[in-house]
Design an enzyme around this catalytic site. Structure first.
Site, PDB file in Angstrom:
ATOM      1  N   GLU A  35       0.860  -1.494   0.070  1.00 37.52           N
ATOM      2  CA  GLU A  35      -0.008   0.109  -0.248  1.00 37.52           C
ATOM      3  C   GLU A  35       0.822   1.207  -0.071  1.00 37.52           C
ATOM      4  OE1 GLU A  35      -3.085   0.459  -0.402  1.00 37.52           O
ATOM      5  OE2 GLU A  35      -3.497  -1.627  -0.782  1.00 37.52           O
ATOM      6  N   TYR A 119      -6.642   6.300   4.242  1.00 37.05           N
ATOM      7  CA  TYR A 119      -6.828   5.452   3.097  1.00 37.05           C
ATOM      8  C   TYR A 119      -6.023   4.303   3.675  1.00 37.05           C
ATOM      9  CZ  TYR A 119      -5.530   2.522  -0.519  1.00 37.05           C
ATOM     10  OH  TYR A 119      -5.483   1.558  -1.409  1.00 37.05           O
ATOM     11  N   ASP A 137      -9.445   6.213  -2.062  1.00 37.54           N
ATOM     12  CA  ASP A 137      -8.258   6.735  -2.699  1.00 37.54           C
ATOM     13  C   ASP A 137      -8.732   7.499  -3.780  1.00 37.54           C
ATOM     14  OD1 ASP A 137      -8.650   4.946  -4.561  1.00 37.54           O
ATOM     15  OD2 ASP A 137      -6.722   4.305  -4.460  1.00 37.54           O
TER      16      ASP A 137
END
Ligand code: SF4
Length: 217
Positions: A35, A119, A137
């Site tokens: 991520e 996020y 996002d």
């Protein structure tokens, strides 16, 4: 409508998703690394660097035992080095002797860690721990706005708040389904409903989409 929307995107995702290595993992550290890398770097580049980084730093503890310069060195090529710095700070915070060595699974607790925004907290909670957590996002914001609220200003704080509310309101009932739901939302934004093109005729949510219906009645 929320249930129909989620079911449609998950069915589409099961057939059309790209086979990406981080989607095979539920290891919180591996999910976190993917991520962080994906935040500001293209998928094709992350595919190149992700396995090398994990080979060099296989665990959060291995990051915490290293010097910041070593982590930065392994991050070379991905750019935006603040992410590498934050990963190192996070690893030191979570690993012994400062912490238990285990990443928390609740979005609120994840957000308290260095470099983790709303996020990333939602992504780690849902992708690693299969928690029923929302995430927004750029890709997700675009899809949600086009489908549910085309007049919303996504740059305003009110618009952002509303998008998070929509993302939370349309989550499926279980954490397991949330994993596919969130992955599918992001994949839809990357493959069909991008900033440049809207491939509405191929889109699974066109019958529900305010933008898609207007463009292709
Ligand atoms: S129907 Fe078109 S605008 Fe709506 S989500 Fe799908 S691709 Fe995007």
């Amino acid at each position: 409508m929320a249930r129909d929307f989620s079911r449609r995107i998950r069915t589409w995702f099961a057939r059309h998703a790209r086979d990406l290595p981080w989607r095979h993992s539920r290891d919180p550290y591996q999910v976190l690394v993917s991520e962080l890398m994906l935040q500001q770097t293209q998928v094709s580049r992350v595919l190149e660097y992700y396995p090398c980084f994990l080979a060099r730093f296989p665990t959060l503890e291995s990051v915490s035992r290293s010097r910041p310069a070593q982590v930065r060195e392994a991050w070379r090529g991905l750019g935006y080095y603040a992410r590498a710095r934050n990963l190192h700070r996070l690893a030191r915070t979570v690993s012994p002797p400062n912490g238990t060595g285990v990443l928390p699974n609740a979005p609120e607790a994840l957000r308290a860690l260095p470099g983790i925004g709303a996020y990333t907290a939602g992504a780690v909670a849902s992708f690693a721990f299969e928690r029923r957590a929302a995430l927004v996002d750029t890709n997700v914001a675009r899809v949600l706005r086009r489908v549910f609220a085309p007049r919303l200003d996504p740059k305003s704080s009110r618009g952002q708040r509303r998008l998070w509310e929509i993302a939370a309101a349309i989550l499926p009932a279980t954490g397991r389904a949330t994993w596919s739901h969130n992955q599918a939302l992001m994949e839809l934004g990357a493959l069909l409903c991008s900033a440049r093109t809207m491939r509405c005729p191929e889109c699974p949510v066109r019958p529900l989409c305010r933008t898609g219906l207007r463009r292709n009645p």
